[in-house]
Design a protein around this motif. Structure first.
Motif, PDB file in Angstrom:
ATOM      1  N   PHE A 113      -0.686  39.491  51.602  1.00 48.96           N
ATOM      2  CA  PHE A 113      -2.057  39.410  52.106  1.00 48.96           C
ATOM      3  C   PHE A 113      -2.851  40.618  51.629  1.00 48.96           C
ATOM      4  CE2 PHE A 113       0.682  40.947  55.568  1.00 48.96           C
ATOM      5  CZ  PHE A 113       0.189  42.231  55.697  1.00 48.96           C
ATOM      6  N   GLY A 170      -5.311  38.867  64.612  1.00 41.03           N
ATOM      7  CA  GLY A 170      -4.344  39.274  63.582  1.00 41.03           C
ATOM      8  C   GLY A 170      -4.509  40.734  63.236  1.00 41.03           C
ATOM      9  N   GLN A 171      -4.698  41.013  61.958  1.00 34.12           N
ATOM     10  CA  GLN A 171      -4.841  42.405  61.542  1.00 34.12           C
ATOM     11  C   GLN A 171      -6.253  42.726  61.088  1.00 34.12           C
ATOM     12  OE1 GLN A 171      -1.644  43.387  58.830  1.00 34.12           O
ATOM     13  NE2 GLN A 171      -0.146  42.366  60.132  1.00 34.12           N
ATOM     14  N   SER A 172      -7.206  41.863  61.449  1.00 34.35           N
ATOM     15  CA  SER A 172      -8.601  42.165  61.131  1.00 34.35           C
ATOM     16  C   SER A 172      -9.170  43.142  62.148  1.00 34.35           C
ATOM     17  CB  SER A 172      -9.422  40.869  61.108  1.00 34.35           C
ATOM     18  OG  SER A 172      -9.093  40.104  59.964  1.00 34.35           O
ATOM     19  N   LYS A 174     -10.906  44.938  65.121  1.00 34.46           N
ATOM     20  CA  LYS A 174     -10.916  44.469  66.509  1.00 34.46           C
ATOM     21  C   LYS A 174     -12.282  44.721  67.157  1.00 34.46           C
ATOM     22  CE  LYS A 174      -6.547  43.357  66.185  1.00 34.46           C
ATOM     23  NZ  LYS A 174      -6.348  43.737  64.780  1.00 34.46           N
ATOM     24  N   ARG A 251       5.774  38.848  79.155  1.00 37.17           N
ATOM     25  CA  ARG A 251       6.379  37.827  78.315  1.00 37.17           C
ATOM     26  C   ARG A 251       6.529  36.489  79.039  1.00 37.17           C
ATOM     27  NH1 ARG A 251      11.172  40.101  76.836  1.00 37.17           N
ATOM     28  NH2 ARG A 251      10.533  40.723  74.776  1.00 37.17           N
ATOM     29  N   LYS A 252       6.898  36.569  80.303  1.00 39.13           N
ATOM     30  CA  LYS A 252       7.162  35.338  81.053  1.00 39.13           C
ATOM     31  C   LYS A 252       5.887  34.503  81.207  1.00 39.13           C
ATOM     32  CE  LYS A 252      10.488  35.538  84.487  1.00 39.13           C
ATOM     33  NZ  LYS A 252      10.846  35.927  85.860  1.00 39.13           N
ATOM     34  N   ARG A 270      11.362  33.311  71.251  1.00 38.06           N
ATOM     35  CA  ARG A 270      11.206  34.674  71.763  1.00 38.06           C
ATOM     36  C   ARG A 270      10.339  35.511  70.825  1.00 38.06           C
ATOM     37  NH1 ARG A 270      13.516  38.989  73.497  1.00 38.06           N
ATOM     38  NH2 ARG A 270      14.704  37.856  75.040  1.00 38.06           N
ATOM     39  N   LEU A 277       2.385  38.925  72.256  1.00 41.37           N
ATOM     40  CA  LEU A 277       2.234  39.999  73.246  1.00 41.37           C
ATOM     41  C   LEU A 277       1.869  41.310  72.546  1.00 41.37           C
ATOM     42  CD1 LEU A 277       2.486  40.296  76.289  1.00 41.37           C
ATOM     43  CD2 LEU A 277       4.859  40.987  75.991  1.00 41.37           C
ATOM     44  N   LYS A 278       2.515  41.585  71.426  1.00 41.28           N
ATOM     45  CA  LYS A 278       2.210  42.804  70.674  1.00 41.28           C
ATOM     46  C   LYS A 278       0.759  42.800  70.196  1.00 41.28           C
ATOM     47  CE  LYS A 278       6.844  44.084  69.264  1.00 41.28           C
ATOM     48  NZ  LYS A 278       7.870  44.137  68.226  1.00 41.28           N
ATOM     49  N   ARG A 281      -1.711  43.481  72.992  1.00 43.22           N
ATOM     50  CA  ARG A 281      -1.722  44.851  73.519  1.00 43.22           C
ATOM     51  C   ARG A 281      -2.441  45.835  72.603  1.00 43.22           C
ATOM     52  NH1 ARG A 281       3.993  44.762  76.750  1.00 43.22           N
ATOM     53  NH2 ARG A 281       3.008  43.839  78.573  1.00 43.22           N
ATOM     54  N   LEU A 282      -2.844  45.395  71.415  1.00 46.21           N
ATOM     55  CA  LEU A 282      -3.564  46.320  70.535  1.00 46.21           C
ATOM     56  C   LEU A 282      -4.894  46.699  71.186  1.00 46.21           C
ATOM     57  CD1 LEU A 282      -3.051  44.578  67.066  1.00 46.21           C
ATOM     58  CD2 LEU A 282      -1.804  46.548  67.982  1.00 46.21           C
ATOM     59  N   ASP A 283      -5.267  47.957  71.035  1.00 43.34           N
ATOM     60  CA  ASP A 283      -6.540  48.417  71.596  1.00 43.34           C
ATOM     61  C   ASP A 283      -7.684  47.530  71.102  1.00 43.34           C
ATOM     62  OD1 ASP A 283      -5.312  50.456  72.892  1.00 43.34           O
ATOM     63  OD2 ASP A 283      -6.299  52.082  71.801  1.00 43.34           O
TER      64      ASP A 283
END
Lengths: 371, 335
Positions: A113, A170-172, A174, A251-252, A270, A277-278, A281-283
């Protein structure tokens, strides 16, 4: 190795990060006749499970991949050949098979990418193929370009395909001014400007479908055709998904939310839950998702329905694809765009393009070729 | 974007990003800059194990090399926190906390309570813990239980680079004193870590492996030993669930109890000494909360009740092994 009558079945590469996969079981016996599109065996990655399908016809001559065993991408899993090919030749083919290294793959196809500095911030995107037609894949709320792991390479065989991470995803970047359908659509337009695309076939999933329709309504010259997959923007109804996705903290919680996306709940692995979840949690992600949800889906109602603005006249050719078991947006919305070709899959949910990847890929290819 | 970096780099990145975000964050400790005045080299070392390397040049004046007096600078950090700053004090080895007990236990941990909730003490004390580094008895202890015992302190012990970054960022943003324990043998461990900043909430254990036959509860470096044991046992048909507690105070009882109820066999693994350890604490709580679900006695795998030996052979024997963990699982399952 160059024998045209012998075709290897290899571990597929589903998505940018896949390096290996586990054979979970064979669906066909040795000696079974095979036609293109037939599911041959099942493979599971840390992200998702799926079936390896045939591209050629012939007879399944040899099952090489052992169940419950992990193989690197491109490893030999089986052999398809004409019944006339003697067993010794199959033996020789299997024993002389050399698995190409994954690095060669990247050298051939270019980087996994890239990033584009657009007027809407830095956006990550993937590019595949070099065909004359240009396709842009637009993911939905909370998704990213990796959602297209089963589609991007297949579509790249027929066209130049881009998949991007929308702002806040994604990684764009925020951050997004005045978060809403307008700003997201402008971001896709800015992306097209930056990478030099005048017009494209837009393939949008869920919220991405609403973006595609909004662009088609406001800037029709940029849109060659529309493919709308379980699309937002065709009616007011929407389930609890968006609100519970934003609210889920652990996670649950998140697992049960993500299960709404698939007809087959076991597809929520999983790793998929961990990755989401990761990301959450990004700012900056949570506030932006909250703002987007408030603008687009406040009160569990789709606030803007660009589909209605398309009905009048010069809409581009449209293909509408749905999973009948969609728990996020009702599949009845598939019928709401006059003049569109509509395909509804009975045993698929909101992620129909993952659950029915090869069928959906074939539909999109035909749609692009015909429009 | 995510890329593989070591726990050392992840901690450095967390400090870097929080210092960039919040001007009240500063770092103090012994030789964290490079030893001011030492041959004129500034930023040469970045702490004894290079964790703060590069930060001094980027944030001049916000990394303070302190005298070799833990009593003084941990007290100064606690005071600065009470006055509105967000200090991150590096205690080097957690073993040294003996000389700053009062500053931590009687001051930092008590301010919120004794001032009726009107005072906050957002200080982070980072320190190395654990054995296996050939650093002898005074530099190798796993003293996490001592801090968990004190109300008012939060205690964190990550097992990997991803958690280390997110938990350190959460520690810095948290308004209570946090003891952040870094296992010295994990600094080189690499995992995928996003370049962006992110916070992992306290009190959320991470289930690092799913299993239905037995539960292994642990934290820090022992997570890796437990995963090794689980991989060995899986080959024998025993599927272990491995729980990485991540934060010891607060602790995620829900995840622990839920797993114990499902599997009925529990092994608590702790690199600390056995008496009054995290392992003992978890065992007691499980017994109290879900005794009837247990199918065998809870097993504890811990270091022995001795100082950490300096002899490499003995030190290796001292640290709980994957083999010992696997044996404990089988022992419980034999019932």
């Amino acid at each position: 190795m160059s024998d045209q009558r012998i075709v290897p079945i290899v571990m597929p590469k589903w998505g940018l990060s896949m390096k290996e996969g586990k054979v979970t079981g064979w669906l066909l016996e040795n000696g079974s006749p095979i036609n293109p599109g037939d599911a041959i065996l099942e493979v599971e990655t840390d992200k998702i499970a799926g079936a390896v399908e045939a591209h050629e016809s012939g007879v399944l001559r040899r099952r090489v991949g052992e169940p419950d065993t992990i193989y690197p991408v491109k490893s030999l899993l089986g052999v398809i050949a004409d019944p006339s090919v003697p067993e010794e030749e199959i033996d020789a083919f299997v024993s002389s098979f050399v698995t190409p290294s994954a690095d060669d793959d990247e050298a051939e196809q270019g980087p996994k990418f890239e990033f584009a500095e657009t007027a809407s911030g830095k956006l990550r995107y993937a590019k595949r193929g070099s065909g004359g037609e240009t396709v842009i894949l637009i993911h939905g709320f909370g998704g990213d370009l990796d959602n297209w792991l089963f589609n991007i390479d297949a579509l790249g065989e027929a066209a130049t395909v881009y998949a991007l991470d929308l702002p806040g995803h994604g990684q764009s970047a925020k951050a997004l001014d005045k978060p809403g359908l307008g700003a997201l659509t402008v971001a896709v337009t800015n992306f097209m400007k930056t990478v030099g695309i005048d017009s494209a076939h837009l393939v949008g999933h869920s919220m991405g479908g609403a973006i595609a329709m909004h662009m088609a309504a406001s800037d029709p010259d940029k849109v060659d055709s529309l493919t709308l997959i379980c699309s937002a923007g065709l009616g007011p109804e929407i389930g609890t998904y968006v609100d519970s996705y934003v609210a889920a903290q652990g996670r649950k919680d998140l697992k049960s939310v993500l299960e709404q996306l698939f007809a087959d709940k076991s597809l929520v692995s999983r790793q998929l839950v961990d990755d989401v979840l990761k990301y959450k949690r990004l700012d900056g992600v949570e506030p932006l998702l909250k703002d987007l949800a408030a603008s687009l889906f406040a009160g569990q109602t789709q606030q803007d329905q660009p589909g209605a603005r398309l009905a009048s006249g010069n809409a581009p050719p449209a293909l509408v694809i749905w999973g009948k078991q969609d728990e996020v947006i009702p599949s009845a919305h598939a019928q709401k765009l006059p003049g569109a070709k509509v395909v509804v899959f009975d045993d698929a949910g909101h992620m129909v393009f993952m659950e029915k990847a090869s069928d959906v890929n074939a539909l999109i290819k035909a749609h692009i070729a015909g429009s | 974007m995510a890329r593989k970096i070591s726990m050392r780099q992840a901690i450095n990145e967390a400090l870097d990003q929080e210092m960039a975000r919040d001007p009240s964050v500063f770092v103090m400790g012994e030789d964290i800059v490079g030893g001011a005045g030492g041959m004129g080299e500034i930023d040469a070392w970045g702490g004894v194990l290079g964790v703060t390397k590069g930060l001094n040049a980027k944030y001049p004046g916000r990394l303070l090399d302190t005298p070799l007096s833990e009593s003084a600078y941990i007290g100064a950090a606690v005071g600065a926190a009470a006055c509105g700053m967000r200090p991150v004090a590096e205690l080097m080895f957690l073993d040294f906390m003996g000389v700053c007990f009062d500053q931590i236990f009687n001051q930092a941990a008590k301010f919120r309570y004794m001032f009726g909730g009107k005072a906050e003490t957002p200080v982070v004390i980072r320190a190395m813990v654990g054995a296996g580094f050939r650093a002898a008895a005074q530099h190798s202890q796993m003293l996490t239980p001592l801090f968990v015992h004190i109300p008012g302190l939060k205690v964190v012990c990550p097992s990997n680079a991803y958690d280390a970054k997110g938990l350190l960022i959460q520690s810095i943003r948290d308004n209570d004193p946090v003891i952040f324990c870094e296992h010295k043998n994990l600094y080189g461990e690499e995992t995928d870590v996003p370049a962006e900043s992110y916070a992992i909430p306290f009190g959320e254990a991470n289930v690092v492996r799913d299993g239905k036959h037995a539960t292994i509860v642990t934290y820090g470096m022992m997570v890796h030993r437990a995963m090794e044991a689980a991989a060995t046992l899986a080959k024998q048909g025993v599927e272990c669930e491995v729980i990485d507690l991540r934060t010891l105070s607060p602790i995620d009882w829900d995840t622990v109890i839920d797993s114990a109820e499902r599997t009925g066999h529990v092994v608590c693994v702790d690199e600390a000494h056995p008496r009054c350890s995290i392992a003992a604490d978890v065992s007691a709580m499980i017994t109290q909360e879900c005794f009837k679900a247990l199918k065998g006695p809870i097993q504890m795998v811990t270091a022995p009740h001795t100082p950490v030996p300096f002899s490499p052979v003995l030190e290796d024997l001292y640290i709980p092994s994957a083999d010992a963990i696997a044996k404990a699982v089988k022992k419980s399952m034999a019932h």
